[in-house]
Scaffold this active site. Structure first.
Site, PDB file in Angstrom:
ATOM      1  CB  THR A   1      -0.927   0.017   1.231  1.00 30.52           C
ATOM      2  OG1 THR A   1      -0.107  -0.145   2.404  1.00 30.52           O
ATOM      3  CG2 THR A   1      -1.944  -1.094   1.185  1.00 30.52           C
TER       4      THR A   1
ATOM      5  N   GLY B   1       5.897  11.154   7.861  1.00 28.07           N
ATOM      6  CA  GLY B   1       6.911  11.778   7.010  1.00 28.07           C
ATOM      7  C   GLY B   1       8.197  10.976   6.895  1.00 28.07           C
TER       8      GLY B   1
ATOM      9  CB  SER C   1       3.794   5.821   9.539  1.00 30.92           C
ATOM     10  OG  SER C   1       3.439   7.146   9.871  1.00 30.92           O
ATOM     11  CE  LYS C   2       2.303   5.429   2.477  1.00 31.47           C
ATOM     12  NZ  LYS C   2       1.273   5.058   1.604  1.00 31.47           N
ATOM     13  NE  ARG C   3      -1.625   8.153   8.869  1.00 32.28           N
ATOM     14  CZ  ARG C   3      -2.185   7.592   9.933  1.00 32.28           C
ATOM     15  NH1 ARG C   3      -2.777   8.331  10.846  1.00 32.28           N
ATOM     16  NH2 ARG C   3      -2.166   6.286  10.097  1.00 32.28           N
TER      17      ARG C   3
END
Ligand code: GLU
Length: 283
Positions: free
Chosen positions: A13, A256, A252-254
């Protein structure tokens, strides 16, 4: 003694970041240290979020890091019939019920009842569809109403009795599957949910040691329940701490976190990435 079989099981994902590299390396190194096998599984049952290019990126990033896996890559999307079979077995034992609730309906029911108990996966399902008369539920399914399938956790736990799993370094950990409420075992668009597919596949692939992040520790209580219901042997578990950034946030991607690809493109070498992992874990 049987040799160790471990696995890395990412969902395609997004691009892998340092946290994934860390998890993959733990599983890889544990297997290699014992002359065991390290497997790669792509958890791509979420057709809405999974993307083929992320899967390709996972293989490429692992190869770049020098993390090689044994045997063919397993893709969950190629095993839907097997998940449907498990589901059918549990349904035949009266342990599942179809749930027609939308998220909005669940939220309204929670407000109406005035109680909002939370479990490890968030809000506990208030059990609305568990109380539907069976003939109504059957008729709605036959009429094509959108539904998922939930496990009657209390009834399941009554069948299995008390459960525990073996955590490396800790020993036996008692399970509390009731804390989740009636979990979803098949989603509206797929004959399997994370809990069902991961448990099934660890058995199907002969995994003997599940290494994964501590955020999935609670889910092991449900996985153990499914194993006991199906008569499947349980692997051992080793939940590892999550890598955090300077602010203590989970990577996490969130939050950054830079992807491995970004690091590579900015000139960081694979050896430097592995070194950073060592610093994070020893520092
Ligand atoms: N596919 C899950 C994830 O990417 C991991 C599954 C597991 O290790 O149990 O978070």
């Amino acid at each position: 003694m049987h040799s160790i079989v471990t696995r890395f099981a990412p969902s395609p994902t997004g691009l892998l970041h340092l946290g994934h590299a860390y998890a993959a390396r733990i599983a890889h190194d544990r297997a290699r240290a014992a002359q065991g096998r390290f497997l790669l599984r792509i958890e791509n049952i979420d057709a809405t979020r999974g993307r083929a290019e992320y899967e390709a990126a996972i293989l490429e990033d692992l190869a770049w890091l020098g993390i090689g896996w044994d045997g063919p890559v397993r893709r969950q999307s190629e095993h839907l019939a097997a998940y449907a079979g498990v589901l059918e077995a549990l349904r035949a034992r009266g342990l599942l019920y179809p749930c027609f609730c939308t998220r909005a309906q669940i939220a309204r029911e929670v407000v109406r009842s005035g109680i909002a108990p939370h479990g490890p996966d968030g809000l506990i399902y208030p059990g609305t569809c568990a109380r539907l008369p069976p003939e109504i539920a059957v008729a709605r399914v036959a009429a094509g109403a959108a539904h998922c399938w939930r496990l009657r956790v209390r009834a399941a736990r009554r069948e299995t009795g008390p459960l525990a799993y073996e955590e490396e370094g800790t020993g036996e950990v008692a399970c509390d599957p009731l804390a989740f409420g009636d979990v979803v075992l098949a989603r509206k668009d797929c004959p399997g949910s994370y809990h069902l597919c991961v448990t099934h596949d660890d058995l199907a692939q002969g995994v003997t040691l599940v290494t994964r992040g501590a955020e999935l520790r609670a889910a092991t209580d449900i996985h153990r329940l499914l194993q006991a219901l199906m008569g499947w042997p349980a692997p051992r578990y080793a939940h590892h701490p999550l890598l955090t950034d300077a602010a203590g946030e989970k990577l996490s991607k969130r939050s950054g976190a830079l992807s491995l690809r970004q690091l590579r493109e900015s000139g960081v070498s694979a050896a430097e990435v592995l070194e950073r992992l060592d610093e994070r874990t020893t520092g």
